[in-house]
Design an enzyme around this catalytic site. Sequence first.
Site, PDB file in Angstrom:
ATOM      1  N   LYS A  13      -5.905   2.440   6.799  1.00 45.37           N
ATOM      2  CA  LYS A  13      -5.470   1.303   7.632  1.00 45.37           C
ATOM      3  C   LYS A  13      -4.309   1.691   8.529  1.00 45.37           C
ATOM      4  O   LYS A  13      -4.324   1.456   9.721  1.00 45.37           O
ATOM      5  CB  LYS A  13      -4.946   0.162   6.761  1.00 45.37           C
ATOM      6  CG  LYS A  13      -5.929  -0.765   6.180  1.00 45.37           C
ATOM      7  CD  LYS A  13      -5.256  -2.009   5.607  1.00 45.37           C
ATOM      8  CE  LYS A  13      -4.011  -1.795   4.776  1.00 45.37           C
ATOM      9  NZ  LYS A  13      -4.208  -1.143   3.495  1.00 45.37           N
ATOM     10  N   ARG A  88      -2.859 -10.266   2.474  1.00 48.84           N
ATOM     11  CA  ARG A  88      -3.522  -9.631   1.332  1.00 48.84           C
ATOM     12  C   ARG A  88      -4.079 -10.679   0.379  1.00 48.84           C
ATOM     13  O   ARG A  88      -4.799 -10.323  -0.549  1.00 48.84           O
ATOM     14  CB  ARG A  88      -2.521  -8.774   0.565  1.00 48.84           C
ATOM     15  CG  ARG A  88      -2.477  -7.289   0.968  1.00 48.84           C
ATOM     16  CD  ARG A  88      -1.359  -6.660   0.177  1.00 48.84           C
ATOM     17  NE  ARG A  88      -1.404  -5.234  -0.013  1.00 48.84           N
ATOM     18  CZ  ARG A  88      -0.825  -4.344   0.790  1.00 48.84           C
ATOM     19  NH1 ARG A  88      -0.263  -4.727   1.908  1.00 48.84           N
ATOM     20  NH2 ARG A  88      -0.825  -3.069   0.478  1.00 48.84           N
ATOM     21  N   ARG A 160       5.006   9.398  -2.630  1.00 50.78           N
ATOM     22  CA  ARG A 160       5.487   8.018  -2.752  1.00 50.78           C
ATOM     23  C   ARG A 160       5.373   7.609  -4.220  1.00 50.78           C
ATOM     24  O   ARG A 160       4.387   7.924  -4.879  1.00 50.78           O
ATOM     25  CB  ARG A 160       4.590   7.101  -1.915  1.00 50.78           C
ATOM     26  CG  ARG A 160       5.232   6.635  -0.630  1.00 50.78           C
ATOM     27  CD  ARG A 160       4.230   5.939   0.259  1.00 50.78           C
ATOM     28  NE  ARG A 160       3.649   4.720  -0.316  1.00 50.78           N
ATOM     29  CZ  ARG A 160       2.843   3.902   0.355  1.00 50.78           C
ATOM     30  NH1 ARG A 160       2.539   4.149   1.624  1.00 50.78           N
ATOM     31  NH2 ARG A 160       2.342   2.821  -0.201  1.00 50.78           N
ATOM     32  N   ARG A 171      -2.726  -0.539  -7.998  1.00 52.87           N
ATOM     33  CA  ARG A 171      -2.816  -1.074  -6.630  1.00 52.87           C
ATOM     34  C   ARG A 171      -4.258  -1.387  -6.258  1.00 52.87           C
ATOM     35  O   ARG A 171      -4.546  -2.405  -5.619  1.00 52.87           O
ATOM     36  CB  ARG A 171      -2.219  -0.068  -5.629  1.00 52.87           C
ATOM     37  CG  ARG A 171      -0.704   0.013  -5.723  1.00 52.87           C
ATOM     38  CD  ARG A 171      -0.166   1.254  -5.048  1.00 52.87           C
ATOM     39  NE  ARG A 171      -0.349   1.248  -3.612  1.00 52.87           N
ATOM     40  CZ  ARG A 171      -0.319   2.357  -2.857  1.00 52.87           C
ATOM     41  NH1 ARG A 171      -0.152   3.542  -3.409  1.00 52.87           N
ATOM     42  NH2 ARG A 171      -0.469   2.268  -1.567  1.00 52.87           N
TER      43      ARG A 171
HETATM   44  P1  AMP Z   1       1.186  -0.690   1.961  1.00 48.35           P
HETATM   45  O1  AMP Z   1       2.034   0.281   2.710  1.00 48.35           O
HETATM   46  O2  AMP Z   1       0.477  -1.693   2.841  1.00 48.35           O
HETATM   47  O3  AMP Z   1       0.266  -0.033   0.951  1.00 48.35           O
HETATM   48  O4  AMP Z   1       2.214  -1.584   1.100  1.00 48.35           O
HETATM   49  C1  AMP Z   1       3.048  -0.997   0.134  1.00 48.35           C
HETATM   50  C2  AMP Z   1       3.539  -2.068  -0.833  1.00 48.35           C
HETATM   51  O5  AMP Z   1       4.272  -3.067  -0.109  1.00 48.35           O
HETATM   52  C3  AMP Z   1       2.448  -2.837  -1.558  1.00 48.35           C
HETATM   53  O6  AMP Z   1       1.960  -2.144  -2.694  1.00 48.35           O
HETATM   54  C4  AMP Z   1       3.187  -4.124  -1.902  1.00 48.35           C
HETATM   55  O7  AMP Z   1       4.064  -3.919  -2.999  1.00 48.35           O
HETATM   56  C5  AMP Z   1       4.035  -4.370  -0.670  1.00 48.35           C
HETATM   57  N1  AMP Z   1       3.310  -5.179   0.347  1.00 48.35           N
HETATM   58  C6  AMP Z   1       2.964  -4.804   1.613  1.00 48.35           C
HETATM   59  N2  AMP Z   1       2.311  -5.798   2.247  1.00 48.35           N
HETATM   60  C7  AMP Z   1       2.242  -6.829   1.375  1.00 48.35           C
HETATM   61  C8  AMP Z   1       1.667  -8.129   1.419  1.00 48.35           C
HETATM   62  N3  AMP Z   1       0.999  -8.580   2.500  1.00 48.35           N
HETATM   63  N4  AMP Z   1       1.795  -8.919   0.324  1.00 48.35           N
HETATM   64  C9  AMP Z   1       2.454  -8.500  -0.756  1.00 48.35           C
HETATM   65  N5  AMP Z   1       2.994  -7.269  -0.894  1.00 48.35           N
HETATM   66  C10 AMP Z   1       2.902  -6.439   0.166  1.00 48.35           C
END
Ligand code: AMP
Length: 219
Positions: A13, A88, A160, A171
């Site tokens: 993404k 999400r 990470r 996740r």
């Molecule tokens: P990502 O980089 O999109 O994988 O996001 C990393 C982490 O940020 C996720 O595992 C969540 O802990 C948090 N996060 C990002 N976007 C959201 C969202 N829309 N709702 C809730 N948590 C989020």
Amino acid sequence: MRLVFLGPPGAGKGTQAKRYCEAAGRPHVSTGDILREAVAQGTDMGKQAKAIMERGELVPDNIVDRIVAERLSRPDCEGGFVLDGYPRTVPQAIHLDATLSARALALDHVVSLEVDEDELLERLTGRRLCNGCGRIHHIKFDPPAAGDRCTACGAKVVQRADDHEEKVRVRLREYEQKTADLKSLYESRGQILRVKATGGPDSVATELGRVLRKAKGMR
Ligand code: AMP
């Protein structure tokens, strides 16, 4: 266009949204990036989100809803944007509808990047992020120089905290549980565009461009 990019962690993404936005000259709004920046800066929001993110769980809706509403209200989003990692959950999608409709706007499409789970695990657990410039490497597909050095700037690359296998599984499970309903919602509205996202970033970008052009032609 106002787009949401949907897909499990590791579907590409971020990479695809960034490429598309650079080419289209539109802002790339990633809640994950905004939250990681808040954590790095040690803001109040960052302190609230840090432990939750490290466990691989979702940050509460009220925090991300606030981030997105504020970001989309800025002038650079007027001509369109790509949301990456948000919404999400169904409540987040409903909040997004309200944020947009308050300004007589709506989403054009929801792009769903589709990849099977084994490939996701391999992509995520092998991912390494540069501490200096943020470049993303992969131990197999795009290895760092000298084992742990960024090929772009030479800084140390790290994994990470939420890319360790057990966190990745959390996740992916969270994603499945929380986004099944979200996808059904957008499917029922006819807003989903499916993009086969296996293979390298270039071929996925080509496929994405093809699907978006086709959808634009049909509007
Ligand atoms: P990502 O980089 O999109 O994988 O996001 C990393 C982490 O940020 C996720 O595992 C969540 O802990 C948090 N996060 C990002 N976007 C959201 C969202 N829309 N709702 C809730 N948590 C989020």
